[in-house]
Design an enzyme around this catalytic site. Structure first.
Site, PDB file in Angstrom:
ATOM      1  N   HIS A  33       0.823  -1.221   0.000  1.00  0.00           N
ATOM      2  CA  HIS A  33       0.000   0.000   0.000  1.00  0.00           C
ATOM      3  C   HIS A  33       0.856   1.270   0.000  1.00  0.00           C
ATOM      4  O   HIS A  33       0.411   2.329   0.416  1.00  0.00           O
ATOM      5  CB  HIS A  33      -0.982   0.021   1.182  1.00  0.00           C
ATOM      6  CG  HIS A  33      -2.134  -0.928   1.009  1.00  0.00           C
ATOM      7  ND1 HIS A  33      -3.394  -0.518   0.646  1.00  0.00           N
ATOM      8  CD2 HIS A  33      -2.204  -2.270   1.129  1.00  0.00           C
ATOM      9  CE1 HIS A  33      -4.204  -1.573   0.578  1.00  0.00           C
ATOM     10  NE2 HIS A  33      -3.498  -2.658   0.859  1.00  0.00           N
ATOM     11  N   SER A 127      -2.706 -11.005 -14.313  1.00  0.00           N
ATOM     12  CA  SER A 127      -2.900 -11.380 -15.712  1.00  0.00           C
ATOM     13  C   SER A 127      -3.485 -10.210 -16.487  1.00  0.00           C
ATOM     14  O   SER A 127      -3.286 -10.099 -17.698  1.00  0.00           O
ATOM     15  CB  SER A 127      -3.809 -12.604 -15.820  1.00  0.00           C
ATOM     16  OG  SER A 127      -5.131 -12.300 -15.439  1.00  0.00           O
ATOM     17  N   GLU A 160      -6.660  -0.060 -17.930  1.00  0.00           N
ATOM     18  CA  GLU A 160      -7.247  -0.711 -16.747  1.00  0.00           C
ATOM     19  C   GLU A 160      -8.004   0.292 -15.867  1.00  0.00           C
ATOM     20  O   GLU A 160      -9.109   0.019 -15.413  1.00  0.00           O
ATOM     21  CB  GLU A 160      -6.142  -1.406 -15.937  1.00  0.00           C
ATOM     22  CG  GLU A 160      -6.699  -2.145 -14.729  1.00  0.00           C
ATOM     23  CD  GLU A 160      -6.167  -3.560 -14.570  1.00  0.00           C
ATOM     24  OE1 GLU A 160      -5.326  -4.001 -15.367  1.00  0.00           O
ATOM     25  OE2 GLU A 160      -6.620  -4.228 -13.622  1.00  0.00           O
ATOM     26  N   ASP A 172       1.488  -3.089 -11.161  1.00  0.00           N
ATOM     27  CA  ASP A 172       1.159  -4.202 -12.056  1.00  0.00           C
ATOM     28  C   ASP A 172       1.784  -4.009 -13.433  1.00  0.00           C
ATOM     29  O   ASP A 172       2.521  -4.865 -13.932  1.00  0.00           O
ATOM     30  CB  ASP A 172      -0.357  -4.341 -12.219  1.00  0.00           C
ATOM     31  CG  ASP A 172      -1.059  -4.631 -10.902  1.00  0.00           C
ATOM     32  OD1 ASP A 172      -0.371  -4.743  -9.879  1.00  0.00           O
ATOM     33  OD2 ASP A 172      -2.297  -4.735 -10.914  1.00  0.00           O
TER      34      ASP A 172
END
Ligand code: ADP
Ligand code: MG
Length: 381
Positions: A33, A127, A160, A172
């Protein structure tokens, strides 16, 4: 994987692809975080990922297929609206097309597209970032464009955040983009700025996915975000990353006990990321492992985003002599634990931990012995 990809492409579209790109999944190594607090984080790209194959069409139609079953989805060239139901996975490549458009880059008009993967989906290995970056590289190649790696990462994140609608941080896509075999990816989230740090030889990463998820996880993430921002405001800084542990200790009385715990976790976690980089560069896996376990204890007691399941796995793993350290990986409130272990940790050890876990919680975690791998790249045909 490549031969499977070519075979599936032929089955779906009756011809061979022109372009293949691949992007890896990732784990959060340490830095829990810290991203939205302007801090630093270390991640590892793993040796599993998503492969995208593409062949251009001159009729403007866009056809999407995936190894995850379902029919071929046909979308008209001028159609960039969000899909729902069983076709919703197409929103990932569609989101990348929207990201290219909004960045002023060219879009391929018509094409046949196939995604195949050896990465479990929805398992916290991202993914989603992998399919975004592999799609981005394939679309750029189809239009003869090249962009800096930072831009590819931002295109994936835009897809995203803005199109699919998941508010993930830079970890990510950053790790999927900048990953390198036998290295970790260091991200200073405020730039963002990316770097790689060698992972000493003999380090093994094991992932134990509990498949548990707190029913209120989105609300809990939002609450942690709010608490961190409130603590920063009370301390007179823009973001908690602006404070050193010493400065926080001096000013901490301005916070109520809950905010003080959240702030202490973030500020010390950022210091742990930096200490981990130092320990990695010194090749000191024992020190790295201690920092990983300290990160977990801080999540457990100060940030309060662990669960009984994750704590059980960490406790069991750190009791195994070949384990350097273990921690929850990802947002918490369920999900997965990672362990850093020596080569002496083997399937029998993983099995013993899983069996003990099943004895208490009724089901075994999924176990993955992941190797580090390279970041997103085109693959020669
Ligand atoms: P995670 O990123 O942790 O794997 P997400 O829910 O963020 O989980 O992303 C998973 C989604 O990404 C899947 O539900 C699917 O829509 C898409 N996806 C990932 N891999 C593939 C693939 N090989 N084919 C089609 N869609 C995929
Ligand atoms: Mg994801």
């Amino acid at each position: 994987m490549k031969s499977l990809l070519l075979e599936k492409f032929r089955t779906a579209f009756g011809r061979a692809p022109e372009i293949v790109a691949r992007a890896p999944g990732r784990i959060e190594f340490i830095g829990n975080h810290t991203d939205y607090n302007g801090g630093t984080v270390l991640g590892a790209a793993i040796d599993r990922g998503v492969w995208v194959a593409l062949a251009r069409r001159d009729d403007g139609r866009r056809r999407f297929a995936s190894d995850q079953g379902g029919e071929v989805v046909a979308v008209a060239a001028n159609q960039l609206d969000k899909l729902s139901g069983p076709h919703a996975w197409v929103n990932y490549p569609l989101g990348v097309l929207v990201a290219l458009r909004d960045a002023g880059l060219a879009l391929p008009s018509g094409f046949d597209y196939l995604a195949v993967s050896d990465l479990p989906t929805g398992a916290g290995l991202s993914s989603s970032a992998a399919i975004e970056l592999a799609s981005g590289l394939a679309f750029l190649a189809a239009t003869g464009q090249t962009v800096p790696r930072e831009t590819l990462v931002q295109l994936g994140r835009y897809a995203e955040n803005k199109f699919v609608g998941v508010p993930c941080g830079i970890l990510d896509q950053g790790v999927s983009g900048f990953g390198r075999k036998d290295h970790l990816v260091f991200i200073d989230c405020r730039g963002p700025r990316f770097d790689t740090v060698p992972l000493p030889a003999g380090a093994h990463i094991w992932i134990f996915n509990t498949h548990t998820k707190h029913a209120l996880v989105d609300g809990l993430y939002a609450a942690r975000h709010r608490e961190c921002m409130a603590a920063a405001r009370a301390l007179g800084v823009a973001l908690l990353a602006d404070l050193s542990p010493a400065a926080l200790a001096a000013a901490g009385k301005k916070l109520d006990p809950l905010e003080a715990r959240r702030a202490k976790h973030i500020v010390e976690e950022i210091a742990r990321v930096d200490a981990t980089v130092v320990a990695l560069r010194a090749g000191d896996l024992t020190a790295v492992g201690e920092l990983l376990t300290a990160s977990h204890r801080s999540s457990q007691h100060l940030f309060e985003n662990s669960t009984a399941e994750l704590d059980f796995l960490v406790d069991a793993l750190v009791g195994v002599p070949a384990v350097y350290g273990a921690r929850l990986t990802g947002g918490g409130f369920g999900g997965a634990v990672m362990a850093l272990a020596s080569g002496d940790f083997g399937p029998a050890d993983a099995d013993a931990v899983s069996g003990a876990y099943a004895g208490k919680f009724g089901a075994r975690p999924d176990v993955l012995h992941a190797q580090t791998g390279d970041g997103a790249m085109r693959v020669a045909l």
